[in-house]
Design a protein around this motif. Sequence first.
Motif, PDB file in Angstrom:
ATOM      1  N   LEU A  11      10.031   3.717 -14.803  1.00 41.18           N
ATOM      2  CA  LEU A  11      10.656   3.608 -13.485  1.00 41.18           C
ATOM      3  C   LEU A  11      10.603   2.164 -12.992  1.00 41.18           C
ATOM      4  O   LEU A  11       9.527   1.593 -12.830  1.00 41.18           O
ATOM      5  N   VAL A  12      11.792   1.592 -12.786  1.00 43.60           N
ATOM      6  CA  VAL A  12      11.934   0.278 -12.151  1.00 43.60           C
ATOM      7  C   VAL A  12      12.015   0.535 -10.653  1.00 43.60           C
ATOM      8  O   VAL A  12      12.931   1.216 -10.174  1.00 43.60           O
ATOM      9  N   LEU A  13      11.053   0.000  -9.899  1.00 46.98           N
ATOM     10  CA  LEU A  13      10.893   0.391  -8.499  1.00 46.98           C
ATOM     11  C   LEU A  13      10.775  -0.819  -7.582  1.00 46.98           C
ATOM     12  O   LEU A  13      10.038  -1.759  -7.869  1.00 46.98           O
ATOM     13  N   ASN A  14      11.491  -0.783  -6.458  1.00 48.88           N
ATOM     14  CA  ASN A  14      11.348  -1.813  -5.434  1.00 48.88           C
ATOM     15  C   ASN A  14      10.025  -1.629  -4.690  1.00 48.88           C
ATOM     16  O   ASN A  14       9.515  -0.506  -4.590  1.00 48.88           O
ATOM     17  N   PRO A  15       9.504  -2.698  -4.096  1.00 52.13           N
ATOM     18  CA  PRO A  15       8.233  -2.579  -3.369  1.00 52.13           C
ATOM     19  C   PRO A  15       8.366  -1.953  -1.986  1.00 52.13           C
ATOM     20  O   PRO A  15       7.352  -1.687  -1.341  1.00 52.13           O
ATOM     21  N   ASP A  16       9.602  -1.711  -1.525  1.00 48.39           N
ATOM     22  CA  ASP A  16       9.812  -1.174  -0.177  1.00 48.39           C
ATOM     23  C   ASP A  16      10.243   0.292  -0.218  1.00 48.39           C
ATOM     24  O   ASP A  16      11.108   0.728   0.543  1.00 48.39           O
ATOM     25  N   GLU A  47       0.812  -1.212   0.000  1.00 51.71           N
ATOM     26  CA  GLU A  47       0.000   0.000   0.000  1.00 51.71           C
ATOM     27  C   GLU A  47       0.850   1.269   0.000  1.00 51.71           C
ATOM     28  O   GLU A  47       0.524   2.252  -0.667  1.00 51.71           O
ATOM     29  N   ARG A  48       1.964   1.251   0.742  1.00 52.21           N
ATOM     30  CA  ARG A  48       2.793   2.454   0.860  1.00 52.21           C
ATOM     31  C   ARG A  48       3.407   2.836  -0.481  1.00 52.21           C
ATOM     32  O   ARG A  48       3.338   3.998  -0.885  1.00 52.21           O
ATOM     33  N   VAL A  49       3.984   1.863  -1.189  1.00 50.55           N
ATOM     34  CA  VAL A  49       4.623   2.191  -2.461  1.00 50.55           C
ATOM     35  C   VAL A  49       3.580   2.516  -3.538  1.00 50.55           C
ATOM     36  O   VAL A  49       3.781   3.426  -4.349  1.00 50.55           O
ATOM     37  N   ILE A  50       2.463   1.801  -3.536  1.00 53.30           N
ATOM     38  CA  ILE A  50       1.409   2.092  -4.504  1.00 53.30           C
ATOM     39  C   ILE A  50       0.878   3.509  -4.296  1.00 53.30           C
ATOM     40  O   ILE A  50       0.694   4.272  -5.248  1.00 53.30           O
ATOM     41  N   HIS A  86      13.886   4.176   1.386  1.00 55.70           N
ATOM     42  CA  HIS A  86      14.027   2.766   1.027  1.00 55.70           C
ATOM     43  C   HIS A  86      14.240   1.968   2.306  1.00 55.70           C
ATOM     44  O   HIS A  86      15.256   2.131   2.978  1.00 55.70           O
ATOM     45  N   ASP A  87      13.304   1.113   2.624  1.00 53.72           N
ATOM     46  CA  ASP A  87      13.401   0.275   3.819  1.00 53.72           C
ATOM     47  C   ASP A  87      14.213  -0.962   3.482  1.00 53.72           C
ATOM     48  O   ASP A  87      13.702  -2.088   3.430  1.00 53.72           O
ATOM     49  N   PHE A  88      15.508  -0.749   3.257  1.00 56.16           N
ATOM     50  CA  PHE A  88      16.417  -1.757   2.710  1.00 56.16           C
ATOM     51  C   PHE A  88      16.680  -2.861   3.727  1.00 56.16           C
ATOM     52  O   PHE A  88      17.065  -2.602   4.863  1.00 56.16           O
ATOM     53  N   PHE A 148      27.197  12.696 -12.668  1.00 61.27           N
ATOM     54  CA  PHE A 148      27.289  11.405 -13.356  1.00 61.27           C
ATOM     55  C   PHE A 148      27.972  10.398 -12.446  1.00 61.27           C
ATOM     56  O   PHE A 148      29.059  10.652 -11.928  1.00 61.27           O
ATOM     57  N   ILE A 149      27.320   9.267 -12.229  1.00 58.77           N
ATOM     58  CA  ILE A 149      27.907   8.138 -11.510  1.00 58.77           C
ATOM     59  C   ILE A 149      27.534   6.888 -12.300  1.00 58.77           C
ATOM     60  O   ILE A 149      26.358   6.684 -12.624  1.00 58.77           O
ATOM     61  N   PRO A 150      28.499   6.027 -12.622  1.00 58.55           N
ATOM     62  CA  PRO A 150      28.240   4.916 -13.551  1.00 58.55           C
ATOM     63  C   PRO A 150      27.150   3.950 -13.116  1.00 58.55           C
ATOM     64  O   PRO A 150      26.336   3.517 -13.938  1.00 58.55           O
ATOM     65  N   VAL A 151      27.129   3.590 -11.827  1.00 59.02           N
ATOM     66  CA  VAL A 151      26.207   2.538 -11.377  1.00 59.02           C
ATOM     67  C   VAL A 151      25.201   3.108 -10.378  1.00 59.02           C
ATOM     68  O   VAL A 151      25.579   3.655  -9.340  1.00 59.02           O
ATOM     69  N   LEU A 152      23.919   2.984 -10.703  1.00 52.00           N
ATOM     70  CA  LEU A 152      22.830   3.409  -9.841  1.00 52.00           C
ATOM     71  C   LEU A 152      22.017   2.181  -9.431  1.00 52.00           C
ATOM     72  O   LEU A 152      21.810   1.277 -10.224  1.00 52.00           O
ATOM     73  N   SER A 153      21.551   2.170  -8.227  1.00 48.73           N
ATOM     74  CA  SER A 153      20.897   0.994  -7.653  1.00 48.73           C
ATOM     75  C   SER A 153      19.622   0.595  -8.390  1.00 48.73           C
ATOM     76  O   SER A 153      18.839   1.449  -8.835  1.00 48.73           O
ATOM     77  N   GLY A 154      19.398  -0.711  -8.466  1.00 48.95           N
ATOM     78  CA  GLY A 154      18.198  -1.247  -9.094  1.00 48.95           C
ATOM     79  C   GLY A 154      16.934  -1.021  -8.300  1.00 48.95           C
ATOM     80  O   GLY A 154      15.841  -1.347  -8.769  1.00 48.95           O
ATOM     81  N   CYS A 155      17.040  -0.449  -7.101  1.00 51.45           N
ATOM     82  CA  CYS A 155      15.836  -0.215  -6.299  1.00 51.45           C
ATOM     83  C   CYS A 155      14.991   0.920  -6.867  1.00 51.45           C
ATOM     84  O   CYS A 155      13.786   0.999  -6.620  1.00 51.45           O
TER      85      CYS A 155
END
Length: 254
Positions: free
Chosen positions: A86-91, A19-22, A219-221, A164-171
């Motif tokens: 947007l590729v998004l994590n559920p948390d 519910e929170r991410v939606i 992000h509640d990682f 610019f930073i080469p790698v950004l997180s998949g979250c």
Amino acid sequence: MKKLNVSIVTYHHTPQFLERVISSVLKNQEVLNELIIVDHSSTDALRILETKYPLRYIHPGTNHGYGAGHNIALKRTIEKEVPYHLVLNPDMEFGEAALARLAKYMDEHDETVMIMPKIVYPDGRPQEVARFIPSSFDLFARRFMPPLAKILRGSFSLPERPSFIPVLSGCFMFLRVSTVAKVGLFDERYFMYMEDVDLCRRMASLGENIYFPEVSVIHDFQKASYKNKKFLKYHVQSAINYFNKWGWFFDRYR
């Protein structure tokens, strides 16, 4: 203009957890075209979400991994010619202006092919989600020798301005879809982990991956691979796949 599709891949999450991410995504109606939930659970119990929220629910019936799940949604975005995805994590959790600000930056900077905001823990501490291309020793040290990894990282800190930073997180990967169409989708040889690094380096071959700290999201990682041997196995196998593809010791791009 409705210029953004958002995909969330779930696996045995409850409707209450999502519910929170939606809610965060649906607050951004100014730019949102479609929210797509790809459910890798063994049942389609989450289909109930379609009755509560304006979203598209997809239950593939098989779980081929995180990247493969998002690829289902990305193919739809490419087909519908939606400019951003947007590729998004559920948390995750964020405010109503977050996605519009990121889309505005992308609109104004054609050279930017991917953007990610500042990612923080629920208590406000920043997460180290933007980094350089990893070496095999970097990954080994981060997982099994954290003090040494910290020494090796030296004085690197996240910038305070868009950079610019080469790698950004998949979250949280805000992608220019025309670039994805050129470089290809997530490599489905990675079941989980490293698929974001692989896509980042391909995207950066045609433009800039930008870390944008002017927007913050929560992000509640959980660091699942540090707590569960099954996820550790996925992480190790993905690392092997990654270095088999890009080079264990000699990587010209790194």
